[in-house]
Design an enzyme around this catalytic site. Structure first.
Site, PDB file in Angstrom:
ATOM      1  N   ARG A 156      -0.373  -9.920   8.126  1.00 23.90           N
ATOM      2  CA  ARG A 156      -1.681  -9.731   7.505  1.00 23.90           C
ATOM      3  C   ARG A 156      -2.640  -9.160   8.534  1.00 23.90           C
ATOM      4  O   ARG A 156      -3.550  -9.821   8.997  1.00 23.90           O
ATOM      5  CB  ARG A 156      -2.175 -11.067   7.004  1.00 23.90           C
ATOM      6  CG  ARG A 156      -1.165 -11.630   6.091  1.00 23.90           C
ATOM      7  CD  ARG A 156      -1.603 -12.885   5.537  1.00 23.90           C
ATOM      8  NE  ARG A 156      -1.504 -12.767   4.114  1.00 23.90           N
ATOM      9  CZ  ARG A 156      -2.077 -13.599   3.284  1.00 23.90           C
ATOM     10  NH1 ARG A 156      -2.835 -14.552   3.728  1.00 23.90           N
ATOM     11  NH2 ARG A 156      -1.910 -13.457   2.012  1.00 23.90           N
TER      12      ARG A 156
ATOM     13  N   GLN B 186      -2.333  -3.630   5.916  1.00 24.52           N
ATOM     14  CA  GLN B 186      -2.883  -3.895   4.584  1.00 24.52           C
ATOM     15  C   GLN B 186      -2.406  -2.878   3.538  1.00 24.52           C
ATOM     16  O   GLN B 186      -2.128  -3.230   2.411  1.00 24.52           O
ATOM     17  CB  GLN B 186      -4.407  -3.873   4.663  1.00 24.52           C
ATOM     18  CG  GLN B 186      -5.021  -4.991   3.881  1.00 24.52           C
ATOM     19  CD  GLN B 186      -6.445  -5.287   4.331  1.00 24.52           C
ATOM     20  OE1 GLN B 186      -6.984  -4.624   5.216  1.00 24.52           O
ATOM     21  NE2 GLN B 186      -7.057  -6.276   3.729  1.00 24.52           N
TER      22      GLN B 186
ATOM     23  N   ASP C 122       0.945  -3.841   2.117  1.00 23.11           N
ATOM     24  CA  ASP C 122       1.079  -5.253   1.788  1.00 23.11           C
ATOM     25  C   ASP C 122       1.221  -5.455   0.275  1.00 23.11           C
ATOM     26  O   ASP C 122       0.249  -5.517  -0.470  1.00 23.11           O
ATOM     27  CB  ASP C 122      -0.150  -6.004   2.341  1.00 23.11           C
ATOM     28  CG  ASP C 122      -0.059  -7.493   2.123  1.00 23.11           C
ATOM     29  OD1 ASP C 122       0.902  -7.948   1.492  1.00 23.11           O
ATOM     30  OD2 ASP C 122      -0.971  -8.202   2.571  1.00 23.11           O
TER      31      ASP C 122
ATOM     32  N   SER D 296      -0.473  -8.547  -1.379  1.00 21.84           N
ATOM     33  CA  SER D 296      -1.899  -8.374  -1.697  1.00 21.84           C
ATOM     34  C   SER D 296      -2.094  -7.494  -2.927  1.00 21.84           C
ATOM     35  O   SER D 296      -2.862  -7.843  -3.821  1.00 21.84           O
ATOM     36  CB  SER D 296      -2.646  -7.715  -0.535  1.00 21.84           C
ATOM     37  OG  SER D 296      -2.806  -8.620   0.500  1.00 21.84           O
TER      38      SER D 296
ATOM     39  N   TYR E  98      -3.428 -18.017   6.116  1.00 21.50           N
ATOM     40  CA  TYR E  98      -2.945 -18.858   5.025  1.00 21.50           C
ATOM     41  C   TYR E  98      -3.517 -20.273   5.170  1.00 21.50           C
ATOM     42  O   TYR E  98      -3.802 -20.721   6.281  1.00 21.50           O
ATOM     43  CB  TYR E  98      -1.409 -18.952   5.045  1.00 21.50           C
ATOM     44  CG  TYR E  98      -0.712 -17.684   4.618  1.00 21.50           C
ATOM     45  CD1 TYR E  98      -0.811 -17.232   3.312  1.00 21.50           C
ATOM     46  CD2 TYR E  98       0.051 -16.942   5.501  1.00 21.50           C
ATOM     47  CE1 TYR E  98      -0.163 -16.073   2.896  1.00 21.50           C
ATOM     48  CE2 TYR E  98       0.701 -15.785   5.111  1.00 21.50           C
ATOM     49  CZ  TYR E  98       0.591 -15.361   3.806  1.00 21.50           C
ATOM     50  OH  TYR E  98       1.233 -14.218   3.400  1.00 21.50           O
TER      51      TYR E  98
HETATM   52  P1  NAD Z   1      -2.132 -17.552  -0.964  1.00 22.52           P
HETATM   53  O1  NAD Z   1      -1.575 -16.782  -2.099  1.00 22.52           O
HETATM   54  O2  NAD Z   1      -1.196 -18.095   0.067  1.00 22.52           O
HETATM   55  O3  NAD Z   1      -2.983 -18.799  -1.542  1.00 22.52           O
HETATM   56  C1  NAD Z   1      -4.002 -18.615  -2.499  1.00 22.52           C
HETATM   57  C2  NAD Z   1      -5.228 -19.407  -2.114  1.00 22.52           C
HETATM   58  O4  NAD Z   1      -4.992 -20.809  -2.338  1.00 22.52           O
HETATM   59  C3  NAD Z   1      -5.656 -19.296  -0.644  1.00 22.52           C
HETATM   60  O5  NAD Z   1      -6.984 -18.864  -0.586  1.00 22.52           O
HETATM   61  C4  NAD Z   1      -5.494 -20.717  -0.106  1.00 22.52           C
HETATM   62  O6  NAD Z   1      -6.475 -21.032   0.868  1.00 22.52           O
HETATM   63  C5  NAD Z   1      -5.701 -21.538  -1.359  1.00 22.52           C
HETATM   64  N1  NAD Z   1      -5.204 -22.944  -1.286  1.00 22.52           N
HETATM   65  C6  NAD Z   1      -4.106 -23.446  -0.680  1.00 22.52           C
HETATM   66  N2  NAD Z   1      -4.041 -24.792  -0.861  1.00 22.52           N
HETATM   67  C7  NAD Z   1      -5.124 -25.140  -1.629  1.00 22.52           C
HETATM   68  C8  NAD Z   1      -5.608 -26.355  -2.164  1.00 22.52           C
HETATM   69  N3  NAD Z   1      -4.996 -27.524  -1.951  1.00 22.52           N
HETATM   70  N4  NAD Z   1      -6.744 -26.311  -2.899  1.00 22.52           N
HETATM   71  C9  NAD Z   1      -7.412 -25.157  -3.126  1.00 22.52           C
HETATM   72  N5  NAD Z   1      -7.005 -23.968  -2.644  1.00 22.52           N
HETATM   73  C10 NAD Z   1      -5.875 -23.970  -1.890  1.00 22.52           C
HETATM   74  O7  NAD Z   1      -3.256 -16.721  -0.187  1.00 22.52           O
HETATM   75  P2  NAD Z   1      -3.625 -15.171  -0.253  1.00 22.52           P
HETATM   76  O8  NAD Z   1      -4.286 -14.838  -1.495  1.00 22.52           O
HETATM   77  O9  NAD Z   1      -2.415 -14.401   0.067  1.00 22.52           O
HETATM   78  O10 NAD Z   1      -4.691 -14.957   0.933  1.00 22.52           O
HETATM   79  C11 NAD Z   1      -5.228 -15.932   1.797  1.00 22.52           C
HETATM   80  C12 NAD Z   1      -6.150 -15.231   2.828  1.00 22.52           C
HETATM   81  O11 NAD Z   1      -5.502 -14.202   3.569  1.00 22.52           O
HETATM   82  C13 NAD Z   1      -7.354 -14.564   2.190  1.00 22.52           C
HETATM   83  O12 NAD Z   1      -8.476 -14.797   2.985  1.00 22.52           O
HETATM   84  C14 NAD Z   1      -7.016 -13.106   2.194  1.00 22.52           C
HETATM   85  O13 NAD Z   1      -8.146 -12.272   2.171  1.00 22.52           O
HETATM   86  C15 NAD Z   1      -6.257 -12.993   3.502  1.00 22.52           C
HETATM   87  N6  NAD Z   1      -5.367 -11.817   3.469  1.00 22.52           N
HETATM   88  C16 NAD Z   1      -5.447 -10.905   4.485  1.00 22.52           C
HETATM   89  C17 NAD Z   1      -4.635  -9.777   4.472  1.00 22.52           C
HETATM   90  C18 NAD Z   1      -4.694  -8.751   5.572  1.00 22.52           C
HETATM   91  O14 NAD Z   1      -5.550  -8.847   6.406  1.00 22.52           O
HETATM   92  N7  NAD Z   1      -3.806  -7.764   5.575  1.00 22.52           N
HETATM   93  C19 NAD Z   1      -3.706  -9.608   3.448  1.00 22.52           C
HETATM   94  C20 NAD Z   1      -3.632 -10.567   2.438  1.00 22.52           C
HETATM   95  C21 NAD Z   1      -4.475 -11.667   2.476  1.00 22.52           C
END
Ligand code: NAD
Length: 372
Positions: free
Chosen positions: A121, A126, A129, A132, A227
């Site tokens: 990430r 990105q 990805d 995403s 994560y």
């Molecule tokens: P994910 O699919 O792993 O999880 C979804 C969401 O569930 C996350 O926000 C996580 O914090 C939340 N979660 C986990 N346990 C929980 C709980 N008990 N109660 C409530 N919420 C809970 O996560 P995701 O969507 O893949 O992304 C997470 C982070 O990573 C985001 O900030 C996203 O912007 C970032 N991200 C960055 C990149 C990059 O820089 N290339 C790419 C993808 C995601």
């Protein structure tokens, strides 16, 4: 490396294709011989003729034996791996934490395998990805599906026949999918509240015009990859208590909480679901990873005794296959382009993206977590 093979997805639920005709055209122009399995694009709206017009060749499944690079949306069946050419490269959603025998088969057959799930990430990664790009669409689809089965309209309306109040959404887990779910529900005129264990999310929720629900769980935090960390059983109990009232007052609850490589946390128990209003809708976006919601069933809409519908769609983005394939294809092209050196695809193991994504190469499984 010159010949690329795009497979037709075997899973009957899968509607996407890993490369669309415009992607085939781009790679052909870069010197690739693009071979597409006949019918691969049909479910996402792309015919064999579209691929041919883009410079690709339409072939049968047996062409996998000759391909230098095989790309797919989902992992292949383990029985197919011995058909792959020794020294070839495979790229798809390999689910490596749960598919250790498959990763071993790649290593045993001398095929280099890269997993889309393991792409880091980072800003530079990105554009390739897939998690995403597809989560973004899944967040949109979750709202559309919920609105499609609920018995009320989403926006507020002030009419001579009375004032209609807006639907109330509660989005739990505000990563990529959750943010898009919030944005989509807001666009439809709904009132939205949201919660995530990562405190950094509060500002993002507010910037979309939604309300952040505050529940003090003590130390939560996130991994270096962004994560969420797993909560303790006590923290999860606190969270459920804090959310029960919000769920009871909501018309739609969307749960997106995943823990990368681990079972999804159980966020709504049966009592919380029983406390919701009849006719309300839950979308459990983590249903495939064990489920955030007690009573959700993969690929079914479960209806509880108190009349709550729980949507357990395991691949929401597959309901918009043209868009999903377009974004997937663009991620694939960006991955390939990143590793082109003087007109050749090079498995550059010094590159941080390849280092992370490559799970098997030269007869070896490269990450201990994926060893049997
Ligand atoms: P994910 O699919 O792993 O999880 C979804 C969401 O569930 C996350 O926000 C996580 O914090 C939340 N979660 C986990 N346990 C929980 C709980 N008990 N109660 C409530 N919420 C809970 O996560 P995701 O969507 O893949 O992304 C997470 C982070 O990573 C985001 O900030 C996203 O912007 C970032 N991200 C960055 C990149 C990059 O820089 N290339 C790419 C993808 C995601």
């Amino acid at each position: 490396m010159k010949s690329l093979f795009v497979t037709m997805e075997k899973d009957p639920r899968e509607t996407r294709v890993a490369l669309i005709p415009s992607g085939a055209q781009k790679l052909s122009a870069a010197g690739w011989e693009v071979n597409v399995e006949s019918g691969a694009g049909v479910k996402s709206g792309f015919s064999d003729a579209d691929y041919q017009a883009a410079g690709a060749k339409i072939v049968g499944r047996e062409a996998v034996k000759e391909a230098d690079f095989v790309v797919a949306v989902r992992k292949p069946d383990i029985s197919e791996v011995p058909n792959f050419k020794k020294g070839s490269f495979h790229l798809s959603l390999l689910d490596p934490f749960n598919e250790k025998a498959l990763i071993k088969a790649f290593a045993d057959c001398g095929v280099s395998a890269a997993s889309f799930e393991m792409i880091p990430r980072s800003t530079i990664a990105q554009k390739m990805d897939v998690l995403s790009s597809q989560s973004n669409l899944a967040g949109y689809c979750a709202v559309i599906k919920a609105v499609g089965i609920i018995n009320r309209i989403a926006p507020m309306m002030m009419t001579p026949a009375g004032t209609i109040s807006p639907l109330k959404f509660f989005v739990i887990g505000v990563g990529v999918a959750g943010l898009q779910a919030i944005a989509t529900a807001k666009r439809l005129g709904a009132r939205v509240e949201a919660f995530d264990t990562r405190p950094v999310v509060e500002e993002q929720v507010k910037s979309l015009g939604a309300k952040f629900v505050k529940i003090d769980l003590g130390d939560t935090g996130q991994t270096a990859q962004g994560y969420a960390k797993a909560l303790t059983p006590e923290q999860l109990e606190l969270q459920r208590k804090g959310m029960a009232k919000v769920c009871a007052q909501s018309d739609v609850v969307i749960t997106t909480a995943k823990l990368f490589g681990r079972k999804a946390p159980r966020l709504l128990n049966a009592d919380m679901v029983a406390g919701m209003k009849p006719g309300s809708v839950i979308v459990d976006m983590a249903v495939e990873g064990g489920g955030n919601v007690e009573g959700s069933i993969p690929d079914q809409v479960a209806i509880t005794p108190n009349g709550v519908s729980i949507i357990g769609d395991t691949c929401l983005e597959a309901s918009v296959p043209a868009t999903a394939s377009q974004m997937f294809s663009s991620n694939v092209c960006n991955f390939i382009e990143h590793f082109m050196r003087d007109g050749n695809f090079v498995v550059d193991r010094e590159d941080p993206i390849m280092k992370s994504a490559l799970v098997a190469a030269n007869g070896e499984i490269l990450d201990d977590r994926f060893k049997m």
